[in-house]
Design an enzyme around this catalytic site. Structure first.
Site, PDB file in Angstrom:
ATOM      1  CG  ASP A   1       3.377  -9.088  12.053  1.00 50.09           C
ATOM      2  OD1 ASP A   1       4.305  -9.279  11.251  1.00 50.09           O
ATOM      3  OD2 ASP A   1       3.042  -7.962  12.461  1.00 50.09           O
TER       4      ASP A   1
ATOM      5  CG  ASP B   1      -0.094  -8.081  10.539  1.00 50.28           C
ATOM      6  OD1 ASP B   1       0.070  -6.931  10.112  1.00 50.28           O
ATOM      7  OD2 ASP B   1       0.210  -9.109   9.878  1.00 50.28           O
TER       8      ASP B   1
ATOM      9  NE  ARG C   1      -3.022   0.363   3.284  1.00 49.69           N
ATOM     10  CZ  ARG C   1      -3.928   0.630   4.224  1.00 49.69           C
ATOM     11  NH1 ARG C   1      -4.991   1.303   3.924  1.00 49.69           N
ATOM     12  NH2 ARG C   1      -3.762   0.193   5.438  1.00 49.69           N
TER      13      ARG C   1
ATOM     14  CB  THR D   1      -1.811   7.242  -3.346  1.00 49.76           C
ATOM     15  OG1 THR D   1      -1.128   5.976  -3.442  1.00 49.76           O
ATOM     16  CG2 THR D   1      -0.935   8.322  -3.964  1.00 49.76           C
TER      17      THR D   1
END
Ligand code: URA
Length: 210
Positions: free
Chosen positions: A204, A201, A105, A109
């Site tokens: 992770d 996550d 990502r 933006t």
């Protein structure tokens, strides 16, 4: 009921997901449960695969018996957490081909930017199952589907472990033709794009990188 949304509420799936959500589940436990759960989800997502009969011979006599049609299907993993689902799915469909999509990502933006894309050949003859444990904002899923559609596969399905109303709405708005398979629809996204209550996550927790 949303016809392109499949909630896999099998008790074994739900039980394993609950154990994975617990914050004290170790990396080892999390990964093992994801592996088991992915195999169960593979049954559901491949349920409508077409078959045709072939003639075989048992030790006693000849018979016509079904085998799966067409070219080998493709599991496409959205890196890196998608790889946590692959192994379990490949246990159930060992002949499947595998593709990988890497997206990050852009911090300014927030657009998903592709850094890796590798698919098997003859994609136009294949059915695709995209895997990613979390359908959260939907940005990576939308970008992955868009990119895969350029190759014209026979069909595309999306499988995740967990999603939320925001993720479903985003993916279905962009790609209403792509069915979503999930083990749970959680309450909401938080302001950092994490699913609540979720499981944290996923990458992770699978790879022990926290
Ligand atoms: N990705 C994750 O790993 N977890 C979330 O809750 C959302 C996206």
């Amino acid at each position: 009921m949303n016809p392109n949304l499949h909630l896999i509420n099998h008790p074994l799936v739900q039980h394993k997901l609950t154990l994975m959500r617990r914050k004290d589940a170790s990396t080892n436990t999390f990964r093992r449960l994801l592996n088991e759960l992915s195999a169960l989800m593979a049954y559901e997502v491949t349920r409508d695969m077409p078959t045709h009969d072939i003639e075989i011979e048992t030790p006693l006599e000849k018979m016509n018996s079904p085998v799966i049609d067409g070219k080998k299907l493709v599991f496409v993993s959205i890196l890196r957490a998608g790889n946590g689902i692959l192994e379990g799915m490949l246990n159930v469909v060992p002949g499947a081909r595998v593709g990988h999509v890497g997206l990050y990502r852009d911090p300014k933006t927030l657009v998903a930017v592709e850094y890796y894309f590798k698919m098997p050949h003859d994609m136009q003859d294949r059915d695709v199952i995209i895997v990613d444990p979390m359908l959260a904002t939907g940005n990576s899923a939308i970008a992955a589907v868009e990119r895969l559609k350029e190759l014209g596969p026979k069909s595309i399905k999306f499988v995740c472990l967990l999603t939320c109303p925001e993720g479903i709405a985003a993916l279905q708005k962009a790609h209403p033709d792509v069915p979503i398979y999930t083990a749970a629809i959680d309450r909401q996204l938080n302001s950092h794009g994490y699913i609540l209550p979720g499981l944290g996550d996923a990458g992770d927790r699978i790879f022990g990188t926290k």
